[in-house]
Design a protein around this motif. Structure first.
Motif, PDB file in Angstrom:
ATOM      1  N   SER A  82      27.321   1.626 -41.210  1.00  0.00           N
ATOM      2  CA  SER A  82      28.657   1.609 -40.551  1.00  0.00           C
ATOM      3  C   SER A  82      29.394   0.340 -40.687  1.00  0.00           C
ATOM      4  O   SER A  82      30.062  -0.138 -39.850  1.00  0.00           O
ATOM      5  N   ASP A  83      29.194  -0.178 -42.056  1.00  0.00           N
ATOM      6  CA  ASP A  83      30.042  -1.360 -42.260  1.00  0.00           C
ATOM      7  C   ASP A  83      31.369  -1.027 -43.236  1.00  0.00           C
ATOM      8  O   ASP A  83      31.307  -1.021 -44.130  1.00  0.00           O
ATOM      9  N   TYR A  84      32.300  -0.768 -42.224  1.00  0.00           N
ATOM     10  CA  TYR A  84      33.455  -0.105 -42.675  1.00  0.00           C
ATOM     11  C   TYR A  84      34.289  -1.289 -43.564  1.00  0.00           C
ATOM     12  O   TYR A  84      34.961  -1.042 -44.491  1.00  0.00           O
ATOM     13  N   ASN A  85      34.028  -2.677 -43.124  1.00  0.00           N
ATOM     14  CA  ASN A  85      34.880  -3.605 -43.820  1.00  0.00           C
ATOM     15  C   ASN A  85      34.266  -3.613 -45.242  1.00  0.00           C
ATOM     16  O   ASN A  85      35.085  -3.958 -46.052  1.00  0.00           O
ATOM     17  N   GLY A  86      32.974  -3.928 -45.235  1.00  0.00           N
ATOM     18  CA  GLY A  86      32.253  -3.730 -46.415  1.00  0.00           C
ATOM     19  C   GLY A  86      32.566  -2.385 -47.224  1.00  0.00           C
ATOM     20  O   GLY A  86      32.791  -2.551 -48.617  1.00  0.00           O
ATOM     21  N   ALA A  87      32.748  -1.403 -46.770  1.00  0.00           N
ATOM     22  CA  ALA A  87      33.159  -0.262 -47.537  1.00  0.00           C
ATOM     23  C   ALA A  87      34.500  -0.329 -47.975  1.00  0.00           C
ATOM     24  O   ALA A  87      34.697   0.264 -49.191  1.00  0.00           O
ATOM     25  N   ALA A  88      35.427  -0.904 -47.556  1.00  0.00           N
ATOM     26  CA  ALA A  88      36.920  -1.073 -47.735  1.00  0.00           C
ATOM     27  C   ALA A  88      36.714  -1.850 -49.186  1.00  0.00           C
ATOM     28  O   ALA A  88      37.671  -1.811 -49.801  1.00  0.00           O
ATOM     29  N   LYS A 146      44.591  -1.744 -55.772  1.00  0.00           N
ATOM     30  CA  LYS A 146      45.908  -1.346 -55.965  1.00  0.00           C
ATOM     31  C   LYS A 146      45.947  -0.247 -54.787  1.00  0.00           C
ATOM     32  O   LYS A 146      47.091  -0.286 -54.097  1.00  0.00           O
ATOM     33  N   VAL A 147      44.898   0.365 -54.546  1.00  0.00           N
ATOM     34  CA  VAL A 147      44.998   1.334 -53.409  1.00  0.00           C
ATOM     35  C   VAL A 147      44.980   0.755 -52.167  1.00  0.00           C
ATOM     36  O   VAL A 147      45.991   0.995 -51.174  1.00  0.00           O
ATOM     37  N   ARG A 148      44.022  -0.414 -51.959  1.00  0.00           N
ATOM     38  CA  ARG A 148      44.390  -1.124 -50.825  1.00  0.00           C
ATOM     39  C   ARG A 148      45.692  -1.905 -50.566  1.00  0.00           C
ATOM     40  O   ARG A 148      46.175  -1.869 -49.329  1.00  0.00           O
ATOM     41  N   GLU A 149      46.016  -2.291 -51.516  1.00  0.00           N
ATOM     42  CA  GLU A 149      47.651  -2.934 -51.434  1.00  0.00           C
ATOM     43  C   GLU A 149      48.612  -1.915 -50.867  1.00  0.00           C
ATOM     44  O   GLU A 149      49.307  -2.245 -49.956  1.00  0.00           O
ATOM     45  N   ALA A 150      48.561  -0.820 -51.626  1.00  0.00           N
ATOM     46  CA  ALA A 150      49.654   0.365 -51.270  1.00  0.00           C
ATOM     47  C   ALA A 150      49.382   0.920 -49.981  1.00  0.00           C
ATOM     48  O   ALA A 150      50.471   1.192 -49.296  1.00  0.00           O
ATOM     49  N   LYS A 155      35.180  -3.279 -65.874  1.00  0.00           N
ATOM     50  CA  LYS A 155      33.484  -2.540 -66.105  1.00  0.00           C
ATOM     51  C   LYS A 155      33.282  -2.438 -64.715  1.00  0.00           C
ATOM     52  O   LYS A 155      32.245  -2.946 -64.416  1.00  0.00           O
ATOM     53  N   HIS A 156      34.136  -1.890 -63.820  1.00  0.00           N
ATOM     54  CA  HIS A 156      33.983  -1.661 -62.345  1.00  0.00           C
ATOM     55  C   HIS A 156      34.303  -0.097 -61.943  1.00  0.00           C
ATOM     56  O   HIS A 156      35.181   0.139 -62.468  1.00  0.00           O
ATOM     57  N   TRP A 157      33.513   0.419 -61.214  1.00  0.00           N
ATOM     58  CA  TRP A 157      33.897   1.710 -60.617  1.00  0.00           C
ATOM     59  C   TRP A 157      34.542   1.278 -59.219  1.00  0.00           C
ATOM     60  O   TRP A 157      34.262   0.645 -58.497  1.00  0.00           O
ATOM     61  N   TRP A 158      35.778   2.096 -59.212  1.00  0.00           N
ATOM     62  CA  TRP A 158      36.695   1.807 -57.851  1.00  0.00           C
ATOM     63  C   TRP A 158      36.821   3.136 -57.086  1.00  0.00           C
ATOM     64  O   TRP A 158      37.036   4.113 -57.751  1.00  0.00           O
ATOM     65  N   LEU A 159      36.839   3.264 -55.828  1.00  0.00           N
ATOM     66  CA  LEU A 159      37.085   4.403 -55.120  1.00  0.00           C
ATOM     67  C   LEU A 159      38.535   4.375 -54.722  1.00  0.00           C
ATOM     68  O   LEU A 159      39.180   3.458 -54.251  1.00  0.00           O
ATOM     69  N   VAL A 160      39.082   5.486 -55.388  1.00  0.00           N
ATOM     70  CA  VAL A 160      40.721   5.546 -55.445  1.00  0.00           C
ATOM     71  C   VAL A 160      41.144   6.542 -54.208  1.00  0.00           C
ATOM     72  O   VAL A 160      42.226   6.470 -53.825  1.00  0.00           O
ATOM     73  N   SER A 161      40.108   7.225 -53.580  1.00  0.00           N
ATOM     74  CA  SER A 161      40.671   8.138 -52.565  1.00  0.00           C
ATOM     75  C   SER A 161      40.558   7.669 -51.205  1.00  0.00           C
ATOM     76  O   SER A 161      40.921   8.075 -49.906  1.00  0.00           O
ATOM     77  N   GLY A 162      40.153   6.310 -51.027  1.00  0.00           N
ATOM     78  CA  GLY A 162      40.109   5.363 -49.722  1.00  0.00           C
ATOM     79  C   GLY A 162      39.003   5.761 -48.779  1.00  0.00           C
ATOM     80  O   GLY A 162      38.138   6.417 -49.526  1.00  0.00           O
ATOM     81  N   LEU A 163      39.120   4.989 -47.782  1.00  0.00           N
ATOM     82  CA  LEU A 163      37.762   5.193 -46.852  1.00  0.00           C
ATOM     83  C   LEU A 163      37.711   6.840 -46.358  1.00  0.00           C
ATOM     84  O   LEU A 163      38.904   7.269 -46.218  1.00  0.00           O
TER      85      LEU A 163
END
Length: 137
Positions: free
Chosen positions: A42-48, A54-58, A123-131
């Motif tokens: 339940s570490d939502y700050n870590g999950a973010a 780019k998604v976090r900024e938008a 060389k990194h995987w990013w979550l683009v669908s958000g939390l």
């Protein structure tokens, strides 16, 4: 000699391409496992931090939204069949997340539709669908 060099060069290129694929696959496995770990705690700050910058900024997570996340503890995280590949640089997976409201102790289940994209340069995987969307009933 030339007849040997051309097949040897072709084989070398194929092997190097395979190495890149293996590195992407290993990075995906590591990223999905790490993300699952922070969500399970339940570490939502870590999950973010897994969300594409780019998604976090938008679409920044507001303090109010983060306080809503803090009202829930994760009691289950099931990846089901795992990720589905959509080409070399994108995967998706549907994860079933069991949430317990810390105030009412009631549990509910949501489905998190995750989309991950590989950043070739970083060389990194990013979550683009958000939390996960915990507002859905």
């Amino acid at each position: 000699m030339r007849r040997v060099l051309i097949p040897l060069a072709t084989l070398s290129m194929l092997l190097l391409g395979g190495c890149a694929t293996d590195q992407r696959k290993d990075a995906l496995t590591d990223t999905l496992n790490a993300y699952a770990g922070v969500v399970r705690w339940s570490d939502y700050n870590g999950a973010a931090t897994f969300v594409d910058p780019k998604v976090r900024e938008a679409h920044p997570v507001s303090p109010l939204e983060m306080s809503r996340y803090q009202q829930y503890k994760v009691s289950g995280y099931d990846e089901g069949k795992g990720p589905t590949h959509h080409g070399e640089f994108e995967v998706s997976q549907d994860v079933q997340i069991n949430l317990v409201n810390v105030n009412t102790q009631s549990e509910r289940v949501i489905t998190d539709h995750q989309t991950w994209h590989y950043d070739v340069e970083g060389k990194h995987w990013w979550l683009v669908s958000g939390l996960p969307d915990i507002s859905r009933q």
